[in-house]
Motif scaffolding. Structure first.
Motif, PDB file in Angstrom:
ATOM      1  N   PRO A   1       0.817  -1.229   0.000  1.00 57.07           N
ATOM      2  CA  PRO A   1       0.000   0.000   0.000  1.00 57.07           C
ATOM      3  C   PRO A   1       0.843   1.269   0.000  1.00 57.07           C
ATOM      4  CG  PRO A   1      -0.476  -1.376   1.950  1.00 57.07           C
ATOM      5  CD  PRO A   1       0.598  -2.066   1.180  1.00 57.07           C
ATOM      6  N   LYS A   2       1.983   1.214   0.689  1.00 53.03           N
ATOM      7  CA  LYS A   2       2.869   2.380   0.757  1.00 53.03           C
ATOM      8  C   LYS A   2       3.451   2.697  -0.627  1.00 53.03           C
ATOM      9  CE  LYS A   2       6.480   3.696   3.937  1.00 53.03           C
ATOM     10  NZ  LYS A   2       7.467   3.172   4.884  1.00 53.03           N
ATOM     11  N   VAL A   3       3.889   1.652  -1.326  1.00 46.76           N
ATOM     12  CA  VAL A   3       4.459   1.855  -2.673  1.00 46.76           C
ATOM     13  C   VAL A   3       3.378   2.374  -3.612  1.00 46.76           C
ATOM     14  CG1 VAL A   3       5.608   0.751  -4.636  1.00 46.76           C
ATOM     15  CG2 VAL A   3       6.205   0.057  -2.304  1.00 46.76           C
ATOM     16  N   ALA A   4       2.196   1.744  -3.563  1.00 44.40           N
ATOM     17  CA  ALA A   4       1.107   2.155  -4.468  1.00 44.40           C
ATOM     18  C   ALA A   4       0.692   3.595  -4.203  1.00 44.40           C
ATOM     19  CB  ALA A   4      -0.084   1.208  -4.307  1.00 44.40           C
ATOM     20  N   ARG A   5       0.578   3.977  -2.933  1.00 47.66           N
ATOM     21  CA  ARG A   5       0.202   5.361  -2.608  1.00 47.66           C
ATOM     22  C   ARG A   5       1.248   6.329  -3.136  1.00 47.66           C
ATOM     23  NH1 ARG A   5      -4.001   6.950  -0.675  1.00 47.66           N
ATOM     24  NH2 ARG A   5      -5.379   5.629   0.521  1.00 47.66           N
ATOM     25  N   SER A   6       2.513   5.962  -2.940  1.00 46.94           N
ATOM     26  CA  SER A   6       3.585   6.847  -3.353  1.00 46.94           C
ATOM     27  C   SER A   6       3.568   7.067  -4.876  1.00 46.94           C
ATOM     28  CB  SER A   6       4.914   6.248  -2.896  1.00 46.94           C
ATOM     29  OG  SER A   6       5.949   7.108  -3.192  1.00 46.94           O
ATOM     30  N   ILE A   7       3.288   5.990  -5.633  1.00 48.00           N
ATOM     31  CA  ILE A   7       3.321   6.116  -7.097  1.00 48.00           C
ATOM     32  C   ILE A   7       2.033   6.727  -7.635  1.00 48.00           C
ATOM     33  CG2 ILE A   7       3.409   4.847  -9.277  1.00 48.00           C
ATOM     34  CD1 ILE A   7       5.199   2.806  -7.907  1.00 48.00           C
ATOM     35  N   PHE A   8       0.899   6.230  -7.159  1.00 45.79           N
ATOM     36  CA  PHE A   8      -0.365   6.587  -7.812  1.00 45.79           C
ATOM     37  C   PHE A   8      -1.108   7.726  -7.131  1.00 45.79           C
ATOM     38  CE2 PHE A   8       0.252   1.994  -8.779  1.00 45.79           C
ATOM     39  CZ  PHE A   8       0.585   2.175 -10.118  1.00 45.79           C
ATOM     40  N   ASP A   9      -0.783   8.018  -5.874  1.00 45.16           N
ATOM     41  CA  ASP A   9      -1.502   9.080  -5.178  1.00 45.16           C
ATOM     42  C   ASP A   9      -0.582  10.269  -4.928  1.00 45.16           C
ATOM     43  OD1 ASP A   9      -3.453   7.182  -5.215  1.00 45.16           O
ATOM     44  OD2 ASP A   9      -3.380   6.728  -3.074  1.00 45.16           O
ATOM     45  N   SER A  10       0.168  10.636  -5.965  1.00 47.39           N
ATOM     46  CA  SER A  10       1.068  11.779  -5.814  1.00 47.39           C
ATOM     47  C   SER A  10       0.725  12.863  -6.829  1.00 47.39           C
ATOM     48  CB  SER A  10       2.524  11.330  -5.979  1.00 47.39           C
ATOM     49  OG  SER A  10       2.694  10.769  -7.270  1.00 47.39           O
ATOM     50  N   ASN A  11      -0.571  12.919  -7.212  1.00 44.98           N
ATOM     51  CA  ASN A  11      -1.013  13.915  -8.187  1.00 44.98           C
ATOM     52  C   ASN A  11      -0.920  15.337  -7.650  1.00 44.98           C
ATOM     53  OD1 ASN A  11      -1.723  12.243 -10.264  1.00 44.98           O
ATOM     54  ND2 ASN A  11      -3.823  11.979  -9.584  1.00 44.98           N
ATOM     55  N   THR A  12      -0.719  16.274  -8.561  1.00 45.27           N
ATOM     56  CA  THR A  12      -0.953  17.678  -8.226  1.00 45.27           C
ATOM     57  C   THR A  12      -2.379  17.993  -8.675  1.00 45.27           C
ATOM     58  OG1 THR A  12      -0.220  18.392 -10.400  1.00 45.27           O
ATOM     59  CG2 THR A  12       1.464  18.305  -8.657  1.00 45.27           C
ATOM     60  N   LEU A  13      -2.937  19.085  -8.177  1.00 46.88           N
ATOM     61  CA  LEU A  13      -4.294  19.442  -8.593  1.00 46.88           C
ATOM     62  C   LEU A  13      -4.327  19.745 -10.094  1.00 46.88           C
ATOM     63  CD1 LEU A  13      -7.072  19.667  -7.350  1.00 46.88           C
ATOM     64  CD2 LEU A  13      -6.681  22.116  -7.076  1.00 46.88           C
ATOM     65  N   GLY A  14      -3.248  20.368 -10.601  1.00 46.40           N
ATOM     66  CA  GLY A  14      -3.171  20.682 -12.028  1.00 46.40           C
ATOM     67  C   GLY A  14      -3.248  19.422 -12.869  1.00 46.40           C
ATOM     68  N   ARG A  15      -2.581  18.364 -12.390  1.00 43.02           N
ATOM     69  CA  ARG A  15      -2.593  17.103 -13.135  1.00 43.02           C
ATOM     70  C   ARG A  15      -4.007  16.505 -13.133  1.00 43.02           C
ATOM     71  NH1 ARG A  15       0.354  11.931 -14.306  1.00 43.02           N
ATOM     72  NH2 ARG A  15      -0.443  10.427 -12.813  1.00 43.02           N
ATOM     73  N   LEU A  16      -4.661  16.569 -11.982  1.00 41.00           N
ATOM     74  CA  LEU A  16      -6.012  16.021 -11.903  1.00 41.00           C
ATOM     75  C   LEU A  16      -6.951  16.799 -12.829  1.00 41.00           C
ATOM     76  CD1 LEU A  16      -7.275  13.721 -10.242  1.00 41.00           C
ATOM     77  CD2 LEU A  16      -8.155  15.463  -8.694  1.00 41.00           C
TER      78      LEU A  16
END
Ligand code: AMP
Ligand code: MN
Length: 340
Positions: free
Chosen positions: A195-210
């Motif tokens: 979960p830590k690896v997945a959060r780090s890779i996939f939940d590191s968006n900026t608002l601009g990216r979203l």
């Protein structure tokens, strides 16, 4: 173990790679341009393993690692260059079906060790190991590290996991095998926290990216009775959304979350009349074959190429081939079976 450093038809490539590594001291490790999670994960796992053996290692790529990977150990020390001329005894090339996929000049002056899982690998190394059955190059690196007898440190295990997690599209693609999970089990035992690896890779968006994702996805177009999704982006669209042009990484995977969509194509304008094309599919729809028709490559469910021409012409040419691939590939089941 065979005492030779060139491959023969019946030699074990992992043993040959281990011998080539043991015999040498200074290594440069490279991967394809615009490196992805499997490139970076495979390179850094190998780099940490070689350093554990007392070797000198430099990791060099033509382009910087994706920003979502920057927090992982050693990624910030990867050199970005388009030529190497240092004093190296060997170049380990990973994830490249041809040496020129690195975009880095000068690698051919060294003893080349080629480790790859892309169909059509050209065996350009002095030692070659191609395994099209590996879901990620990182699976192969795992085998080499095990054969070298290097313990699975947390850094090594994390990088192997990054390679597998990203190259299987978060455990979605048909390239996954029991070997994938067997390796992942050992990585978790070595301390990796998925979960830590997945959060780090996939939940590191900026608002601009979203917001850019939102803008691109709201202009999605469908073809082939809704089986094929087309998305495109140009610099104006990225700027208007407040994202950077690199922020589109990973966007291509979202259309496939729609049940009916079997394949997705993403056109990114690189320059006038020059498009970077990313493709994704479900099940047996072979997009590697499509990408190869345009001089690119990749895997059955994830491939890419560059195509020049006016947008509507480029789009029409690529879409025609993808629709043919959808017709040939058996679409994944409409409904999950009751047994699931
Ligand atoms: P991408 O859509 O850029 O994430 O690429 C998906 C897959 O296709 C990756 O395995 C890439 O290495 C591969 N790929 C992308 N572009 C090319 C190309 N021009 N030549 C060969 N393989 C490619
Ligand atoms: Mn890969």
């Amino acid at each position: 173990m065979p005492h030779q450093t060139t491959p023969t038809s019946n030699a074990d490539p992992v043993a040959l790679i281990c011998e080539a590594i043991r015999d040498r001291q200074r290594f440069v490790i490279s991967s394809h341009s615009r490196p992805d999670g499997d490139s970076i994960g495979s390179q850094l796992a190998m780099a940490y393993a070689l350093r554990a053996l007392g070797k000198d290692v430099e990791v060099v790529n033509q382009d910087a690692a994706p920003s979502a990977l920057m927090a992982f150990p050693g990624v910030r020390s990867v050199l970005v260059a388009d030529r190497v001329d240092g004093q190296f005894d060997a170049a380990i090339i990973m994830e490249c079906s041809e040496l020129k996929r690195t975009g880095v000049e000068g690698l051919d002056q060294y003893f080349v060790i080629n480790i790859d899982h892309h169909p059509g690998n050209a065996n350009y190394g002095a030692v070659n190991w191609f395994d099209g059955g590996a879901a990620a190059c990182a699976e192969m690196v795992f085998d080499v590290i095990r054969a070298l007898g290097v313990p699975l440190s947390l850094e090594i295990a994390t990088h192997i996991y990054v390679g597998i997690l990203t190259d299987t599209g978060s455990f979605h693609y048909s390239s996954i095998s029991s070997r994938t999970f067997d390796i992942c089990r050992q990585l978790v035992d070595a301390g990796v926290e998925p979960p830590k690896v997945a959060r780090s890779i996939f939940d590191s968006n900026t608002l601009g990216r979203l917001k850019l994702f939102g803008a691109v996805l709201s202009s999605i177009e469908l073809e082939d009775d809704g089986r094929l999704a087309i998305v495109c982006v140009d610099r104006a669209m990225a700027a208007a959304a407040g994202g950077t042009y690199d922020d589109t990484e990973g966007l291509i995977n979202l259309p496939l979350t729609v049940r009916e969509i079997q394949a997705a194509v993403f056109f990114k304008e690189i320059a006038k009349h020059d498009y970077r094309v990313s493709m994704r599919s479900k099940g047996d729809i072979d997009l590697c074959a499509v990408a190869k028709k345009f001089g690119g490559g990749g895997h059955k469910n994830a491939s890419g190429c560059s195509v020049t021409g006016r947008y509507h012409e480029v789009r029409a040419r690529v879409v025609r081939e993808v629709i043919a691939a959808i017709a040939h590939g058996s679409p994944s089941e409409e409904e999950p079976s009751a047994a699931l």
